[in-house]
Design a protein around this motif. Structure first.
Motif, short mmCIF file in Angstrom:
data_model
loop_
_atom_site.label_atom_id
_atom_site.label_comp_id
_atom_site.label_asym_id
_atom_site.label_seq_id
_atom_site.Cartn_x
_atom_site.Cartn_y
_atom_site.Cartn_z
N THR A 25 14.37 -14.50 19.86
CA THR A 25 15.11 -14.96 21.04
C THR A 25 15.69 -13.76 21.79
N MET A 26 16.16 -14.07 23.00
CA MET A 26 16.89 -13.04 23.77
C MET A 26 18.39 -13.37 23.80
N GLY A 27 18.80 -14.29 22.93
CA GLY A 27 20.23 -14.60 22.85
C GLY A 27 20.70 -15.57 23.92
N GLY A 32 18.01 -25.64 22.68
CA GLY A 32 16.56 -25.39 22.69
C GLY A 32 16.21 -24.39 21.58
N HIS A 33 16.99 -23.31 21.50
CA HIS A 33 16.76 -22.32 20.43
C HIS A 33 17.02 -22.95 19.06
N ILE A 34 18.10 -23.73 18.99
CA ILE A 34 18.48 -24.33 17.70
C ILE A 34 17.41 -25.32 17.23
N SER A 35 16.73 -25.98 18.20
CA SER A 35 15.66 -26.91 17.79
C SER A 35 14.54 -26.13 17.09
N LEU A 36 14.36 -24.86 17.44
CA LEU A 36 13.33 -24.05 16.77
C LEU A 36 13.78 -23.68 15.36
N LYS A 66 21.53 -8.83 34.70
CA LYS A 66 22.37 -10.04 34.78
C LYS A 66 22.10 -11.03 33.66
N TYR A 67 21.11 -10.75 32.82
CA TYR A 67 20.73 -11.73 31.79
C TYR A 67 21.97 -12.07 30.95
N PRO A 68 22.31 -13.38 30.82
CA PRO A 68 23.57 -13.75 30.15
C PRO A 68 23.60 -13.36 28.67
N SER A 137 5.82 -17.99 12.70
CA SER A 137 6.73 -17.67 13.80
C SER A 137 6.74 -18.85 14.78
N ILE A 138 7.91 -19.17 15.29
CA ILE A 138 8.06 -20.40 16.08
C ILE A 138 8.46 -20.07 17.52
N PHE A 139 7.78 -20.73 18.46
CA PHE A 139 8.00 -20.51 19.89
C PHE A 139 8.19 -21.84 20.59
N GLY A 140 8.94 -21.84 21.68
CA GLY A 140 9.14 -23.05 22.45
C GLY A 140 7.98 -23.27 23.42
N LYS A 141 7.55 -24.52 23.55
CA LYS A 141 6.47 -24.82 24.50
C LYS A 141 7.00 -24.87 25.94
N LYS A 142 8.30 -24.69 26.10
CA LYS A 142 8.83 -24.54 27.46
C LYS A 142 8.17 -23.31 28.10
N ASP A 143 7.99 -22.27 27.30
CA ASP A 143 7.27 -21.07 27.77
C ASP A 143 5.83 -21.21 27.29
N TYR A 144 5.12 -22.18 27.85
CA TYR A 144 3.83 -22.59 27.31
C TYR A 144 2.79 -21.46 27.36
N GLN A 145 2.79 -20.72 28.47
CA GLN A 145 1.81 -19.64 28.60
C GLN A 145 2.07 -18.56 27.55
N GLN A 146 3.35 -18.29 27.32
CA GLN A 146 3.73 -17.32 26.28
C GLN A 146 3.23 -17.80 24.92
N PHE A 147 3.47 -19.09 24.63
CA PHE A 147 3.05 -19.68 23.36
C PHE A 147 1.53 -19.52 23.16
N THR A 168 10.07 -29.02 24.25
CA THR A 168 11.14 -28.58 25.15
C THR A 168 12.36 -29.50 25.03
N ILE A 169 13.52 -28.91 24.85
CA ILE A 169 14.77 -29.67 24.79
C ILE A 169 15.39 -29.67 26.19
N ARG A 170 15.85 -30.86 26.60
CA ARG A 170 16.34 -31.03 27.98
C ARG A 170 17.76 -31.56 28.01
N LEU A 175 16.73 -31.58 33.07
CA LEU A 175 16.65 -30.12 33.23
C LEU A 175 16.39 -29.47 31.86
N ALA A 176 15.33 -28.65 31.80
CA ALA A 176 15.03 -27.96 30.54
C ALA A 176 16.13 -26.96 30.23
N LEU A 177 16.62 -26.95 29.00
CA LEU A 177 17.66 -25.98 28.64
C LEU A 177 17.09 -24.58 28.77
P1 AMP Z 1 14.35 -16.86 25.06
O1 AMP Z 1 15.66 -16.57 24.37
O2 AMP Z 1 14.48 -17.44 26.43
O3 AMP Z 1 13.39 -15.71 24.98
O4 AMP Z 1 13.69 -18.02 24.21
C1 AMP Z 1 13.47 -17.87 22.82
C2 AMP Z 1 12.60 -19.02 22.37
O5 AMP Z 1 13.25 -20.25 22.64
C3 AMP Z 1 11.26 -19.06 23.10
O6 AMP Z 1 10.23 -19.36 22.16
C4 AMP Z 1 11.46 -20.17 24.10
O7 AMP Z 1 10.25 -20.81 24.46
C5 AMP Z 1 12.36 -21.12 23.32
N1 AMP Z 1 13.09 -22.01 24.22
C6 AMP Z 1 13.79 -21.66 25.33
N2 AMP Z 1 14.28 -22.77 25.94
C7 AMP Z 1 13.86 -23.82 25.20
C8 AMP Z 1 14.02 -25.24 25.32
N3 AMP Z 1 14.71 -25.78 26.32
N4 AMP Z 1 13.45 -26.04 24.40
C9 AMP Z 1 12.74 -25.51 23.37
N5 AMP Z 1 12.54 -24.17 23.19
C10 AMP Z 1 13.10 -23.35 24.10
#
Ligand code: AMP
Length: 272
Positions: A25-27, A32-36, A66-68, A137-147, A168-170, A175-177
């Motif tokens: 993650t990037m923090g 959404g992150h917690i679901s992973l 500016k990334y939070p 390793s687990i990735f979110g499908k919100k970033d589908y191209q990355q996945f 994707t958790i909304r 709105l996607a988190l």
């Molecule tokens: P990031 O911190 O934005 O780099 O995201 C870290 C991981 O969390 C990536 O695999 C994202 O795809 C995933 N992620 C971000 N937002 C969501 C979301 N709303 N639902 C599920 N996974 C997410």
């Protein structure tokens, strides 16, 4: 939860650790992150998360700066949700890093206006994979191209890592988190929820998709104040534009800026 603040600290312990499932993650963590992390609990391995804002994947200096950030509450959240290990490397992780070139699939969708973005993503992940040596390793499908690109990279390079995608958790509004949502005002958040409405509306036309429909939806988003980067329907495996569903299914994907904040979302359409 054991916290490692440098690569050397982690490597020092690595040999004594169990098999690992890795959640990068990037923090500025949210549900959404917690679901992973929750998805990771379905496997027997111990769970390791990382927090690192990877400047190699930002095209815009302002966006990077500016990334939070919310390290303290991130640590609390991970701890509370049963993460076993957390790696927070410093910038030296980038020192003499092997640069990875993503495949041609990286030039589509988000890659069109973010040249080098996925090279940056794969470059840091490759380094993390080497350091952590995870089984999964687990990735979110919100970033589908990355996945998709990570799956392809792991396969092509014969890395022995199972890549898993989480849904994707909304928010209730649809709105996607996203960590970037924290940069939106309440009014902007309301407007941003239209993105998901547009995606679901396109889904309801899945057997009658037309370019005209997409153009209308793009126009609608523009009228709401978005600067639309793309709104497209493509083959969910090749990412080639397509309006008819085959066995791969279709991906309806959108990227749009609201003010300075770039939002992405997608929805998958299957034949059934
Ligand atoms: P990031 O911190 O934005 O780099 O995201 C870290 C991981 O969390 C990536 O695999 C994202 O795809 C995933 N992620 C971000 N937002 C969501 C979301 N709303 N639902 C599920 N996974 C997410």
């Amino acid at each position: 939860m054991k916290i490692y603040k440098s690569i050397s600290e982690f490597l020092h312990r690595r040999d004594n650790l169990a098999e690992l499932t890795f959640v990068p993650t990037m923090g500025n963590l949210h549900q959404g992150h917690i679901s992973l992390i929750d998805l990771a609990k379905q496997y027997e391995n111990e769970i390791i998360a990382s927090i690192f804002i990877n400047k190699l994947q930002f095209n815009n200096k302002n966006d990077y700066e500016k990334y939070p950030k919310s390290l303290e509450s991130d640590i609390e959240l991970l701890e509370k949700n049963g993460c076993d290990h957390l790696l927070i490397p410093d910038e030296s992780i980038l020192d003499s890093i092997e640069v990875i070139k993503a495949s041609s699939k990286s030039k589509k969708l988000c890659g069109k206006n973010r040249p080098g973005h996925f090279d940056g993503v794969l470059t840091i992940l490759n380094k993390f994979f080497k350091i952590i040596n995870p089984k999964i390793s687990i990735f979110g499908k919100k970033d589908y191209q990355q996945f998709l690109l990570v799956k392809e990279f792991v396969l092509n390079n014969h890395l022995n890592i199972k890549i898993i995608g989480g849904d994707t958790i909304r928010e209730y509004s649809g709105l996607a988190l996203s960590s970037r949502n924290n940069l939106l005002s309440e009014t902007e958040k309301q407007i941003a929820s239209s993105i998901y409405k547009v995606l679901t509306d396109i889904k309801s036309h899945k057997n009658l998709l037309t370019k005209e429909l997409l153009d209308n939806k793009k126009k609608y988003l523009t009228e709401l104040g978005f600067e639309v980067d793309y709104l497209t329907v493509c083959d969910a495996s090749t990412l080639d534009e397509s309006l008819s569903i085959n066995k791969n299914g279709l991906l309806v994907a959108v990227a749009a800026k609201l003010g300075e904040v770039r939002l992405i979302d997608n929805i998958l359409l299957t034949k059934l």
